[in-house]
Design a protein around this motif. Sequence first.
Motif, PDB file in Angstrom:
ATOM      1  N   ALA A 231       0.823  -1.208   0.000  1.00 47.83           N
ATOM      2  CA  ALA A 231       0.000   0.000   0.000  1.00 47.83           C
ATOM      3  C   ALA A 231       0.860   1.262   0.000  1.00 47.83           C
ATOM      4  CB  ALA A 231      -0.936  -0.005   1.207  1.00 47.83           C
ATOM      5  N   MET A 232       1.982   1.234   0.704  1.00 52.20           N
ATOM      6  CA  MET A 232       2.880   2.389   0.743  1.00 52.20           C
ATOM      7  C   MET A 232       3.501   2.641  -0.625  1.00 52.20           C
ATOM      8  SD  MET A 232       4.873   1.972   4.359  1.00 52.20           S
ATOM      9  CE  MET A 232       4.031   2.090   5.930  1.00 52.20           C
ATOM     10  N   VAL A 233       3.934   1.574  -1.301  1.00 52.13           N
ATOM     11  CA  VAL A 233       4.526   1.722  -2.632  1.00 52.13           C
ATOM     12  C   VAL A 233       3.483   2.234  -3.620  1.00 52.13           C
ATOM     13  CG1 VAL A 233       5.559   0.479  -4.573  1.00 52.13           C
ATOM     14  CG2 VAL A 233       6.313  -0.005  -2.241  1.00 52.13           C
ATOM     15  N   GLU A 234       2.254   1.718  -3.522  1.00 50.44           N
ATOM     16  CA  GLU A 234       1.190   2.194  -4.410  1.00 50.44           C
ATOM     17  C   GLU A 234       0.870   3.671  -4.168  1.00 50.44           C
ATOM     18  OE1 GLU A 234      -1.887  -0.599  -3.511  1.00 50.44           O
ATOM     19  OE2 GLU A 234      -1.243  -2.031  -5.075  1.00 50.44           O
ATOM     20  N   LYS A 235       0.893   4.084  -2.908  1.00 47.60           N
ATOM     21  CA  LYS A 235       0.663   5.493  -2.582  1.00 47.60           C
ATOM     22  C   LYS A 235       1.757   6.363  -3.186  1.00 47.60           C
ATOM     23  CE  LYS A 235       0.243   8.614   1.407  1.00 47.60           C
ATOM     24  NZ  LYS A 235       0.263   8.668   2.908  1.00 47.60           N
ATOM     25  N   LEU A 236       3.004   5.909  -3.079  1.00 53.73           N
ATOM     26  CA  LEU A 236       4.106   6.633  -3.702  1.00 53.73           C
ATOM     27  C   LEU A 236       3.880   6.744  -5.213  1.00 53.73           C
ATOM     28  CD1 LEU A 236       7.870   6.142  -2.897  1.00 53.73           C
ATOM     29  CD2 LEU A 236       7.115   6.480  -5.232  1.00 53.73           C
ATOM     30  N   GLY A 237       3.391   5.656  -5.829  1.00 58.48           N
ATOM     31  CA  GLY A 237       3.110   5.670  -7.258  1.00 58.48           C
ATOM     32  C   GLY A 237       2.074   6.712  -7.636  1.00 58.48           C
ATOM     33  N   ARG A 238       1.034   6.871  -6.802  1.00 58.37           N
ATOM     34  CA  ARG A 238       0.018   7.879  -7.102  1.00 58.37           C
ATOM     35  C   ARG A 238       0.594   9.289  -7.023  1.00 58.37           C
ATOM     36  NH1 ARG A 238      -2.994   4.058  -4.202  1.00 58.37           N
ATOM     37  NH2 ARG A 238      -2.827   5.203  -2.237  1.00 58.37           N
ATOM     38  N   TRP A 239       1.432   9.530  -6.022  1.00 61.58           N
ATOM     39  CA  TRP A 239       2.094  10.828  -5.952  1.00 61.58           C
ATOM     40  C   TRP A 239       2.992  11.052  -7.172  1.00 61.58           C
ATOM     41  CZ3 TRP A 239       0.704  14.854  -3.506  1.00 61.58           C
ATOM     42  CH2 TRP A 239       0.109  14.793  -2.236  1.00 61.58           C
ATOM     43  N   LEU A 240       3.632   9.986  -7.613  1.00 59.11           N
ATOM     44  CA  LEU A 240       4.486  10.075  -8.790  1.00 59.11           C
ATOM     45  C   LEU A 240       3.664  10.494 -10.014  1.00 59.11           C
ATOM     46  CD1 LEU A 240       7.437   9.559  -9.628  1.00 59.11           C
ATOM     47  CD2 LEU A 240       6.779   7.218 -10.182  1.00 59.11           C
ATOM     48  N   GLY A 241       2.514   9.859 -10.212  1.00 56.50           N
ATOM     49  CA  GLY A 241       1.658  10.188 -11.346  1.00 56.50           C
ATOM     50  C   GLY A 241       1.140  11.606 -11.305  1.00 56.50           C
ATOM     51  N   THR A 242       0.824  12.109 -10.110  1.00 53.39           N
ATOM     52  CA  THR A 242       0.355  13.497  -9.968  1.00 53.39           C
ATOM     53  C   THR A 242       1.402  14.477 -10.470  1.00 53.39           C
ATOM     54  OG1 THR A 242      -1.013  12.934  -8.051  1.00 53.39           O
ATOM     55  CG2 THR A 242      -0.390  15.236  -8.307  1.00 53.39           C
ATOM     56  N   GLY A 243       2.642  14.273 -10.042  1.00 49.20           N
ATOM     57  CA  GLY A 243       3.707  15.178 -10.461  1.00 49.20           C
ATOM     58  C   GLY A 243       4.051  15.047 -11.929  1.00 49.20           C
ATOM     59  N   ILE A 244       4.002  13.832 -12.463  1.00 47.81           N
ATOM     60  CA  ILE A 244       4.306  13.630 -13.879  1.00 47.81           C
ATOM     61  C   ILE A 244       3.308  14.391 -14.750  1.00 47.81           C
ATOM     62  CG2 ILE A 244       4.373  11.933 -15.754  1.00 47.81           C
ATOM     63  CD1 ILE A 244       5.475   9.926 -13.723  1.00 47.81           C
ATOM     64  N   ALA A 245       2.054  14.424 -14.334  1.00 50.59           N
ATOM     65  CA  ALA A 245       1.046  15.174 -15.089  1.00 50.59           C
ATOM     66  C   ALA A 245       1.384  16.654 -15.130  1.00 50.59           C
ATOM     67  CB  ALA A 245      -0.333  14.957 -14.468  1.00 50.59           C
ATOM     68  N   THR A 246       1.890  17.187 -14.025  1.00 53.34           N
ATOM     69  CA  THR A 246       2.301  18.598 -13.998  1.00 53.34           C
ATOM     70  C   THR A 246       3.466  18.851 -14.942  1.00 53.34           C
ATOM     71  OG1 THR A 246       1.573  18.828 -11.695  1.00 53.34           O
ATOM     72  CG2 THR A 246       3.150  20.450 -12.513  1.00 53.34           C
ATOM     73  N   VAL A 247       4.454  17.972 -14.891  1.00 53.51           N
ATOM     74  CA  VAL A 247       5.612  18.117 -15.775  1.00 53.51           C
ATOM     75  C   VAL A 247       5.191  17.985 -17.234  1.00 53.51           C
ATOM     76  CG1 VAL A 247       7.827  17.111 -16.428  1.00 53.51           C
ATOM     77  CG2 VAL A 247       7.219  17.304 -14.016  1.00 53.51           C
ATOM     78  N   ALA A 248       4.308  17.033 -17.531  1.00 50.64           N
ATOM     79  CA  ALA A 248       3.864  16.816 -18.914  1.00 50.64           C
ATOM     80  C   ALA A 248       3.061  17.990 -19.449  1.00 50.64           C
ATOM     81  CB  ALA A 248       3.032  15.533 -18.995  1.00 50.64           C
ATOM     82  N   SER A 249       2.356  18.693 -18.571  1.00 51.99           N
ATOM     83  CA  SER A 249       1.583  19.849 -19.035  1.00 51.99           C
ATOM     84  C   SER A 249       2.494  20.974 -19.510  1.00 51.99           C
ATOM     85  CB  SER A 249       0.672  20.353 -17.916  1.00 51.99           C
ATOM     86  OG  SER A 249       1.419  20.950 -16.864  1.00 51.99           O
ATOM     87  N   VAL A 250       3.745  20.965 -19.061  1.00 49.29           N
ATOM     88  CA  VAL A 250       4.714  21.986 -19.481  1.00 49.29           C
ATOM     89  C   VAL A 250       5.554  21.501 -20.655  1.00 49.29           C
ATOM     90  CG1 VAL A 250       6.690  23.383 -18.754  1.00 49.29           C
ATOM     91  CG2 VAL A 250       4.823  22.923 -17.146  1.00 49.29           C
ATOM     92  N   LEU A 251       6.030  20.262 -20.589  1.00 49.96           N
ATOM     93  CA  LEU A 251       7.025  19.782 -21.554  1.00 49.96           C
ATOM     94  C   LEU A 251       6.451  18.938 -22.684  1.00 49.96           C
ATOM     95  CD1 LEU A 251       9.841  18.776 -19.048  1.00 49.96           C
ATOM     96  CD2 LEU A 251       9.702  20.845 -20.428  1.00 49.96           C
ATOM     97  N   ASP A 252       5.291  18.302 -22.471  1.00 50.49           N
ATOM     98  CA  ASP A 252       4.671  17.453 -23.489  1.00 50.49           C
ATOM     99  C   ASP A 252       5.655  16.425 -24.047  1.00 50.49           C
ATOM    100  OD1 ASP A 252       2.663  16.497 -25.169  1.00 50.49           O
ATOM    101  OD2 ASP A 252       3.251  17.840 -26.808  1.00 50.49           O
ATOM    102  N   PRO A 253       6.226  15.563 -23.182  1.00 52.98           N
ATOM    103  CA  PRO A 253       7.195  14.565 -23.661  1.00 52.98           C
ATOM    104  C   PRO A 253       6.495  13.418 -24.368  1.00 52.98           C
ATOM    105  CG  PRO A 253       6.747  14.185 -21.360  1.00 52.98           C
ATOM    106  CD  PRO A 253       5.971  15.422 -21.735  1.00 52.98           C
ATOM    107  N   GLY A 254       7.266  12.670 -25.148  1.00 56.43           N
ATOM    108  CA  GLY A 254       6.732  11.468 -25.772  1.00 56.43           C
ATOM    109  C   GLY A 254       6.820  10.264 -24.861  1.00 56.43           C
TER     110      GLY A 254
END
Length: 328
Positions: A231-254
């Motif tokens: 559950a802790m690793v999955e929670k970390l994964g959700r936080w990871l996805g939240t931040g990646i969306a922010t980065v992708a909104s700026v950089l639009d990576p492939g």
Amino acid sequence: MGLVVGVDVGGARIAAGLVDADGRVLIRQTVPTPPRPADLVPCVQKLVSGFRGGYALSAVGLGVAGFVDRDRSTVLFSSLAGWADLPIGAELEQLLAIPVVVENSGSAAAWAEVRFGAGMGESSLVSCVIGTGLGGGFVVDGHPYRGRFGVAAEYGHIPVVPGGLPCGCGNRGCWQMYASGAALAREARELAKAGAEQAKPLLEKTGGDVDEIGYRVVVAAAREGDPTAVAMVEKLGRWLGTGIATVASVLDPGRVVIGGGLVAALAGVAVPPDSENLELLLEPARDEFRRSLPGRGYRREASIEPARLGSDAGLIGAADLARSRFRS
């Protein structure tokens, strides 16, 4: 150019390796990161000198978890280690008598994955390196991007929780405070200190010592199926996805590549292949990314993939960037 030594300086350990032009690590060595900034240069000098027996070294590429000036010689600041205005490149060049290039370790890892790993064939790539902290780097149009002052891609310090947990950078609520090995270990230790029944399997792995519960202990328990650790690793994964969306909104990576020591530990090997255990982290990251991405449903989305070079990515990338600079 011949062989180059790549060095990756993290918050907990320093990894060094002798790297050839094809990105292969011929010899490697790992030591703990010294607690005092004054001990860093002698430590790296000793590591590099250890590779000199029988080998002609062309250069040293040094990847550091922190802000690196555009001169690629000075560490301006590292929140993990408390370094500031550290001219480590010039000092090492004087001691070793060979060229030294200093790179942000996240940028070095991103470059390594584009050149030799999961990012091959992709011109716009974001790399997330999860170890003690959360590093990053990106490649734009086939070139590493460092920004005007050399400190781009420090998105581990993007604020994701207003007024949240204090970070070593001086701000609060930074992404790396919720999506990193340190965050995973902090949550596990807090659970153990509270005397929670769920923390007993973690304490058993450390002989009952709460302070010895690091992220590798939690990851090992997750690999064994412990529900609390999972559950802790999955929670970390959700936080990871939240931040990646922010980065992708700026950089639009492939493509977004997830690597670092935590990912390697989760896969259970130094260079992780496809692994069911990695999905404990990547599946919730992908789900949260899709939920958080601006314009979702009306745009193409970056793929999120595991890194292929494991915890070697930082030293391989640093070595290759040093080789490229001095070849040119």
